[in-house]
Design a protein around this motif. Structure first.
Motif, mmCIF file in Angstrom:
data_model
loop_
_atom_site.group_PDB
_atom_site.id
_atom_site.type_symbol
_atom_site.label_atom_id
_atom_site.label_comp_id
_atom_site.label_asym_id
_atom_site.label_seq_id
_atom_site.Cartn_x
_atom_site.Cartn_y
_atom_site.Cartn_z
ATOM 1 N N ASN A 116 0.818 -1.216 0.000
ATOM 2 C CA ASN A 116 0.000 0.000 0.000
ATOM 3 C C ASN A 116 0.850 1.264 0.000
ATOM 4 O O ASN A 116 0.508 2.244 -0.667
ATOM 5 N N GLN A 117 1.978 1.248 0.737
ATOM 6 C CA GLN A 117 2.796 2.459 0.796
ATOM 7 C C GLN A 117 3.431 2.779 -0.561
ATOM 8 O O GLN A 117 3.803 3.922 -0.815
ATOM 9 N N HIS A 118 3.539 1.777 -1.429
ATOM 10 C CA HIS A 118 4.064 2.019 -2.770
ATOM 11 C C HIS A 118 3.006 2.657 -3.675
ATOM 12 O O HIS A 118 3.337 3.232 -4.714
ATOM 13 N N LEU A 119 1.739 2.518 -3.289
ATOM 14 C CA LEU A 119 0.637 3.040 -4.094
ATOM 15 C C LEU A 119 0.236 4.465 -3.725
ATOM 16 O O LEU A 119 -0.294 5.201 -4.561
ATOM 17 N N VAL A 120 0.493 4.852 -2.490
ATOM 18 C CA VAL A 120 0.054 6.159 -1.981
ATOM 19 C C VAL A 120 0.494 7.329 -2.858
ATOM 20 O O VAL A 120 -0.304 8.227 -3.154
ATOM 21 N N PRO A 121 1.757 7.367 -3.334
ATOM 22 C CA PRO A 121 2.172 8.512 -4.164
ATOM 23 C C PRO A 121 1.371 8.654 -5.454
ATOM 24 O O PRO A 121 1.353 9.739 -6.056
ATOM 25 N N TYR A 122 0.699 7.586 -5.888
ATOM 26 C CA TYR A 122 -0.071 7.622 -7.133
ATOM 27 C C TYR A 122 -1.567 7.778 -6.873
ATOM 28 O O TYR A 122 -2.373 7.625 -7.793
ATOM 29 N N ASP A 123 -1.926 8.077 -5.636
ATOM 30 C CA ASP A 123 -3.334 8.197 -5.239
ATOM 31 C C ASP A 123 -4.073 6.887 -5.519
ATOM 32 O O ASP A 123 -5.199 6.882 -6.013
ATOM 33 N N MET A 124 -3.433 5.797 -5.202
ATOM 34 C CA MET A 124 -4.017 4.464 -5.328
ATOM 35 C C MET A 124 -4.007 3.807 -3.956
ATOM 36 O O MET A 124 -3.330 4.288 -3.042
ATOM 37 N N ILE A 125 -4.727 2.721 -3.825
ATOM 38 C CA ILE A 125 -4.816 2.085 -2.511
ATOM 39 C C ILE A 125 -4.945 0.573 -2.646
ATOM 40 O O ILE A 125 -5.379 0.067 -3.687
ATOM 41 N N GLN A 126 -4.553 -0.133 -1.596
ATOM 42 C CA GLN A 126 -4.649 -1.587 -1.557
ATOM 43 C C GLN A 126 -5.784 -1.988 -0.630
ATOM 44 O O GLN A 126 -5.921 -1.458 0.472
ATOM 45 N N ALA A 127 -6.612 -2.926 -1.070
ATOM 46 C CA ALA A 127 -7.698 -3.461 -0.248
ATOM 47 C C ALA A 127 -7.439 -4.943 -0.025
ATOM 48 O O ALA A 127 -7.295 -5.693 -0.988
ATOM 49 N N ASN A 128 -7.354 -5.345 1.223
ATOM 50 C CA ASN A 128 -7.064 -6.737 1.559
ATOM 51 C C ASN A 128 -8.338 -7.435 2.014
ATOM 52 O O ASN A 128 -9.003 -6.988 2.955
ATOM 53 N N ILE A 129 -8.683 -8.515 1.340
ATOM 54 C CA ILE A 129 -9.879 -9.265 1.672
ATOM 55 C C ILE A 129 -9.527 -10.278 2.759
ATOM 56 O O ILE A 129 -8.530 -10.994 2.654
ATOM 57 N N TYR A 130 -10.341 -10.341 3.807
ATOM 58 C CA TYR A 130 -10.027 -11.248 4.902
ATOM 59 C C TYR A 130 -11.284 -11.943 5.400
ATOM 60 O O TYR A 130 -12.405 -11.487 5.172
ATOM 61 N N ARG A 131 -11.065 -13.046 6.077
ATOM 62 C CA ARG A 131 -12.150 -13.794 6.712
ATOM 63 C C ARG A 131 -12.127 -13.501 8.205
ATOM 64 O O ARG A 131 -11.110 -13.661 8.866
ATOM 65 N N LYS A 132 -13.254 -13.060 8.742
ATOM 66 C CA LYS A 132 -13.339 -12.701 10.150
ATOM 67 C C LYS A 132 -13.037 -13.915 11.022
ATOM 68 O O LYS A 132 -13.574 -14.999 10.806
ATOM 69 N N LEU A 133 -12.178 -13.719 12.033
ATOM 70 C CA LEU A 133 -11.822 -14.793 12.953
ATOM 71 C C LEU A 133 -12.907 -14.979 14.015
ATOM 72 O O LEU A 133 -13.574 -14.020 14.407
ATOM 73 N N LYS A 134 -13.070 -16.198 14.473
ATOM 74 C CA LYS A 134 -14.100 -16.489 15.477
ATOM 75 C C LYS A 134 -13.781 -15.834 16.808
ATOM 76 O O LYS A 134 -14.676 -15.401 17.532
ATOM 77 N N ASN A 135 -12.498 -15.764 17.159
ATOM 78 C CA ASN A 135 -12.085 -15.125 18.402
ATOM 79 C C ASN A 135 -12.060 -13.611 18.188
ATOM 80 O O ASN A 135 -11.259 -13.090 17.425
ATOM 81 N N GLY A 136 -12.952 -12.905 18.888
ATOM 82 C CA GLY A 136 -13.078 -11.467 18.697
ATOM 83 C C GLY A 136 -11.822 -10.694 19.015
ATOM 84 O O GLY A 136 -11.453 -9.762 18.284
ATOM 85 N N GLY A 137 -11.132 -11.063 20.105
ATOM 86 C CA GLY A 137 -9.911 -10.370 20.470
ATOM 87 C C GLY A 137 -8.815 -10.549 19.449
ATOM 88 O O GLY A 137 -8.125 -9.592 19.072
ATOM 89 N N MET A 138 -8.645 -11.782 18.971
ATOM 90 C CA MET A 138 -7.627 -12.053 17.957
ATOM 91 C C MET A 138 -7.977 -11.370 16.642
ATOM 92 O O MET A 138 -7.098 -10.872 15.938
#
Length: 281
Positions: A116-138
């Motif tokens: 993502n930090q490589h994209l910031v100068p170009y006004d671009m962004i990274q979106a990371n898709i994730y699966r929510k963990l069952k343990n809320g704290g983790m």
């Protein structure tokens, strides 16, 4: 723990975490041994055992690297994670507005969010898709770590809605999907021979690429030395709508297999990838 210098964390990984996981707890060693035996039938027991030990050492390193990365500076991360051809991604995002990156649990996959930090100068962004963990704290802890580099986190169930919103806003985004998870056999539409075994693959990235017309790249990850990774972007297709059904997913599987064979200790062998087989009607 993130305040401890990385060399100290590596000492902990080598002398405490690795022997604890491998010799004492024996964390999923049966699954790892089975996966390696079935994936590399032509290797000797000694060769597979060597890969097994290297994997657990690498796995221990990844755990402490994730901790260290929470406070690591941008300058340090640029040295530790090199993106060989980031200009390719800049071009794809400039031409198509977005791009889908297909990753795997190779090396330190969490550090790939640093792109993502490589994209910031170009006004671009990274979106990371994730699966929510069952343990809320983790789950909260991992979200804090993953958002450290300033990218967007999108929960798996919200992907389509968020992609529509970001396109409407005119944002230029690279979507990172980890695609080597085990899909439910009842809904698996793409099967292939992968590491000598019939294997089902998630095809969500392909479906979304075709829907939006976004190009697709594979993120090839290697580790030239401890604490340093190289990511190289390889184009799977720039015209997903013209690809036959499953072609994108099958190409991903082929590239992933080649990547694993290059440095097998870097893949997450503790995952029970082949627990289910194909469902016969």
């Amino acid at each position: 723990m993130s305040r401890i210098p990385l060399r100290g964390l590596y000492a902990f990984a080598s002398w405490v975490l690795y022997p604890l996981m491998y010799y004492v707890v024996r964390y999923r060693r049966g699954i790892v041994a089975k996966n390696l035996r079935q994936s590399f039938p032509n290797k000797t027991d000694a060769e597979r055992r060597a890969i097994e030990k290297k994997f657990y050492r690498s796995f221990a390193d990844v755990i402490v690297e994730i901790v260290h990365g929470y406070r690591a500076s941008e300058a340090e991360m640029r040295e530790r994670v090199v993106f060989e051809n980031e200009e390719l991604m800049i071009r794809l995002l400039s031409e198509y507005g977005a791009c889908i990156g297909m990753l795997a649990h190779m090396g330190n996959w969490e550090w790939m969010a640093d792109f993502n930090q490589h994209l910031v100068p170009y006004d671009m962004i990274q979106a990371n898709i994730y699966r929510k963990l069952k343990n809320g704290g983790m789950d909260s802890l991992m979200n804090a770590i993953r958002s450290r580099r300033g990218g967007i986190l999108i929960e798996k169930q919200q992907v389509l809605r968020q992609m529509l919103t970001l396109r409407k806003e005119g944002r230029r985004v690279v979507y990172g999907f980890i695609c080597d998870q085990k899909p439910r056999p009842q809904v698996t539409r793409c099967w292939t021979t992968f590491l000598h075994q019939e294997t089902g693959f998630l095809d969500g990235s392909e479906v979304l690429a075709k829907k939006f017309g976004y190009p697709v790249v594979y993120v090839h990850i290697t580790r030239p030395e401890r604490g340093r990774y190289v990511a190289r972007f390889e184009v799977i297709t720039e015209n997903p709508k013209a690809e036959p059904e499953n072609a994108i997913t099958l190409r991903y599987a082929q590239l992933l297999e080649e990547n694993i064979k290059e440095q097998p200790e870097l893949w997450l062998w503790t995952h029970n990838r082949w627990k289910w087989g194909r469902v016969v009607e």
